[in-house]
Every structure is written in structure tokens, then in C-alpha cells.
Design an enzyme around this catalytic site. Structure first.
Site, mmCIF file in Angstrom:
data_model
loop_
_atom_site.group_PDB
_atom_site.id
_atom_site.type_symbol
_atom_site.label_atom_id
_atom_site.label_comp_id
_atom_site.label_asym_id
_atom_site.label_seq_id
_atom_site.Cartn_x
_atom_site.Cartn_y
_atom_site.Cartn_z
ATOM 1 N N HIS A 59 19.363 1.301 -18.873
ATOM 2 C CA HIS A 59 19.914 2.556 -19.360
ATOM 3 C C HIS A 59 19.949 2.518 -20.889
ATOM 4 O O HIS A 59 20.467 1.574 -21.497
ATOM 5 C CB HIS A 59 21.316 2.777 -18.801
ATOM 6 C CG HIS A 59 21.318 3.151 -17.358
ATOM 7 N ND1 HIS A 59 22.304 2.773 -16.486
ATOM 8 C CD2 HIS A 59 20.427 3.871 -16.617
ATOM 9 C CE1 HIS A 59 22.046 3.250 -15.276
ATOM 10 N NE2 HIS A 59 20.909 3.915 -15.344
ATOM 11 N N GLU A 62 22.951 1.771 -23.144
ATOM 12 C CA GLU A 62 23.573 0.469 -22.857
ATOM 13 C C GLU A 62 22.787 -0.643 -23.559
ATOM 14 O O GLU A 62 22.714 -1.776 -23.084
ATOM 15 C CB GLU A 62 23.634 0.253 -21.343
ATOM 16 C CG GLU A 62 24.465 1.336 -20.641
ATOM 17 C CD GLU A 62 24.437 1.245 -19.116
ATOM 18 O OE1 GLU A 62 23.931 0.247 -18.568
ATOM 19 O OE2 GLU A 62 24.925 2.198 -18.470
ATOM 20 N N HIS A 205 24.403 -4.190 -17.171
ATOM 21 C CA HIS A 205 24.707 -2.822 -17.585
ATOM 22 C C HIS A 205 26.044 -2.820 -18.319
ATOM 23 O O HIS A 205 26.701 -3.845 -18.471
ATOM 24 C CB HIS A 205 24.783 -1.895 -16.368
ATOM 25 C CG HIS A 205 23.460 -1.624 -15.720
ATOM 26 N ND1 HIS A 205 22.773 -0.439 -15.884
ATOM 27 C CD2 HIS A 205 22.698 -2.385 -14.885
ATOM 28 C CE1 HIS A 205 21.648 -0.477 -15.203
ATOM 29 N NE2 HIS A 205 21.571 -1.650 -14.583
ATOM 30 N N GLU A 264 28.505 -4.984 -14.780
ATOM 31 C CA GLU A 264 28.925 -3.941 -15.724
ATOM 32 C C GLU A 264 29.797 -4.591 -16.799
ATOM 33 O O GLU A 264 30.954 -4.916 -16.575
ATOM 34 C CB GLU A 264 29.702 -2.842 -14.988
ATOM 35 C CG GLU A 264 28.899 -2.102 -13.934
ATOM 36 C CD GLU A 264 27.916 -1.098 -14.517
ATOM 37 O OE1 GLU A 264 27.895 -0.937 -15.754
ATOM 38 O OE2 GLU A 264 27.172 -0.481 -13.726
#
Length: 297
Positions: A59, A62, A205, A264
Site C-alpha cells: 500500500h 504505508e 503493513h 500491521e
């Protein structure tokens, strides 16, 4: 390790060249090219039979995950070269047990949009301006240069994820594309994964400080225990996740029935600011070192 300012695709290429010169046991290459023709580079460290893969910046906003992975690669290489301890582990032991392939930036085109915006000379200027609601500011952009979310691109119940997202056209996020692996970045990562035959993978991420380790009961028995070990090492939470499909780790687990994880990193709004990098890196480096140590002896 370069730290001033944003970590661009150009800086990534420069840093990979520097590391490979400084540490000749690091090998490098590319897994493919982006929509706009940028290379998607990788680094390899280690000589062991267990094949690990870490990737970041799938992404675009990110992109700090690229910096995390590159700092980890340099610290690991330094510890191996000097035969030093490495986050409570023995670097030489990890090196002999694992071969690690890192793809630090899956989505260079998107990262460049987030960091620099675009000018009228951009080859997709008119389309991107429309997809971004007329704005040249791309700080919320997660997608690639065609407005496709690369982590909704993998053939693991792709149709269900597309229906769940209910995003019918390109944009900053959540558009699954015209079909699975329609985008060159996702297709390159899938091909690279199949050809290298990884035993386990981590997709890095931001944000949430969580570790997702399961997928539709296809994950192997050891996945939960590994996730719990990563959680202890990092202070993150191991989370059993439902209602999400078509991500890289979803496809990996479904395809290979091997351990796959989405991590994450950090807390806040993407893109996470660099002023919290050192604390963020402390958690992630411990997690990634623990992951290498999960490899069977």
C-alpha cells in the site's frame, strides 16, 4: 541507513546498491516491473534451507514499511558480518538456518505519488486526477498507478472481496481491479513466490499493532504458535481474522498451506510520521528476528 526525509523508490535503489557493495553476501535482483516500468527490487540474505519472505509498501501510503525492512536488512547483515548478537538471537545461526528474500517496496509507482504528488507530465495525469477527485495531493493513496489496491489482487476468493469492497472503479483505495493478478506488481509478487517456493511469508503493513495469521482454516497447525511468539516479541496482538479475502497472505496460505502473516505496524494515520520511527523499528525488528528464529533447526 538514510533517514532524512521520505524513503523514495530512487533512494531504495541507491541503498540496495550500497548494501550489496558493503556486504558481498547480500544478493539482489528484481521480481518484475510496475505499471510505469519501475523495477521492483529484492534483497537476499542467508544460506539456510528454510526460505522466508518479507515484503512491504504494498500500500503506497504505508511506505515507512520499506524503511523498516531496509533498516532490518542492514542491521542483520552487520550482525552477521561481525558475528554479533541480533535482537536476542545469534545472527550466524539465523543465517545458516534461513534464506531470507525481502521485497521492500512492492508498489513504487504508488509510493512516488504519495510522496511527490504528480505534475502534468505524469503519463496517467488525467486519469489519476479524476480517480483522486481532482486533487494532486495523494497522501491517502494506497493503490498502484492504475488505482488498484494491490492487496485485493490475489486469487483467494477475489470475487467475494470485490463484492464486499463494493468499489466499482479505480481510486485511492479498495478497488480490486478487473480480475485477480491484473496488475503487474501483484502478478510479479505471485510469480516470485511460486518460483522461490517460500516456506513462510510476512507482509508488512501499517497500522494497528496486530498480527493476522489465519485464513479460512487453510493455515497449518504451527501458525497460531508462531503468531503468538511474534506477539510476545513485539508487544503486538495475534488476531484471528475473518471477513477478509484476496490479500497476499490469504493467497499464500490458501495456495501453499504454509505459515503466512500480515503484520500491521504502529499506530496512527497513514502515512505514519518518521518521528516515531525508532520506537516502531524496535518492535518490528524484534518481531522479524523472532520470525527467523521460528524456522525449524
Amino acid at each position: 541507513m538514510a533517514m532524512a526525509g521520505e524513503y523514495s523508490p530512487e533512494l531504495l535503489s541507491k541503498e540496495i546498491r550500497r548494501l550489496s557493495r558493503k556486504y558481498p553476501f547480500i544478493t539482489t535482483g528484481t521480481i518484475g516491473r510496475t505499471v510505469l516500468g519501475k523495477p521492483i527490487p529484492y534483497l537476499r540474505l542467508g544460506a539456510g534451507p528454510f526460505r522466508w519472505h518479507f515484503n512491504g509498501a504494498c500500500h503506497a501510503n504505508e511506505w515507512i514499511t520499506t524503511l523498516l525492512l531496509m533498516r532490518f536488512a542492514e542491521d542483520y547483515a552487520h550482525a552477521c558480518a561481525r558475528r554479533l548478537p541480533f535482537w536476542g538471537k545469534t545472527a550466524k545461526d539465523l543465517f545458516s538456518r534461513c534464506s531470507l528474500w525481502i521485497v521492500p517496496m512492492v508498489n513504487p509507482d504508488g509510493v512516488e505519488l504519495v510522496q511527490r504528488g504528480m505534475s502534468a507530465k505524469h503519463p496517467l495525469f488525467k486519469d489519476l486526477l479524476q480517480w483522486n477527485r481532482g486533487s494532486r495531493r495523494f497522501h491517502r493513496w494506497k493503490a498502484n498507478a492504475r488505482g488498484v489496491d494491490l492487496n485485493d489482487q490475489f486469487p483467494a476468493h477475489w470475487e467475494e472481496e470485490r463484492q464486499r469492497r463494493a468499489v466499482a472503479a479505480p481510486g485511492p483505495r479498495d478497488f480490486s481491479g478487473i480480475g485477480p493478478l491484473s496488475e503487474p506488481e501483484a502478478a510479479a509478487l505471485a510469480k516470485f513466490t511460486e518460483e522461490t517456493d517460500f516456506h513462510a511469508v510476512i507482509a508488512l503493513h501499517t497500522q494497528g499493532e496486530e498480527i493476522y495469521w489465519n485464513y479460512r482454516n487453510d493455515e497449518p497447525a504451527e501458525s497460531r504458535g508462531w503468531a503468538e511468539s511474534l506477539a510476545v516479541a513485539s508487544g503486538y496482538r495475534a488476531v484471528y481474522l475473518e471477513g477478509s479475502d484476496a490479500g497476499y497472505k490469504d493467497w499464500f496460505i490458501s495456495q501453499f498451506k504454509r505459515p503466512g502473516f500480515t503484520v500491521e505496524a504502529g499506530w496512527g494515520h497513514n502515512p505514519l510520521p518518521l518521528d516515531g520511527f525508532e520506537e516502531l523499528y524496535d518492535d518490528i525488528a524484534r518481531l522479524l528476528a523472532e520470525a527467523l528464529d521460528c524456522a525449524p533447526t
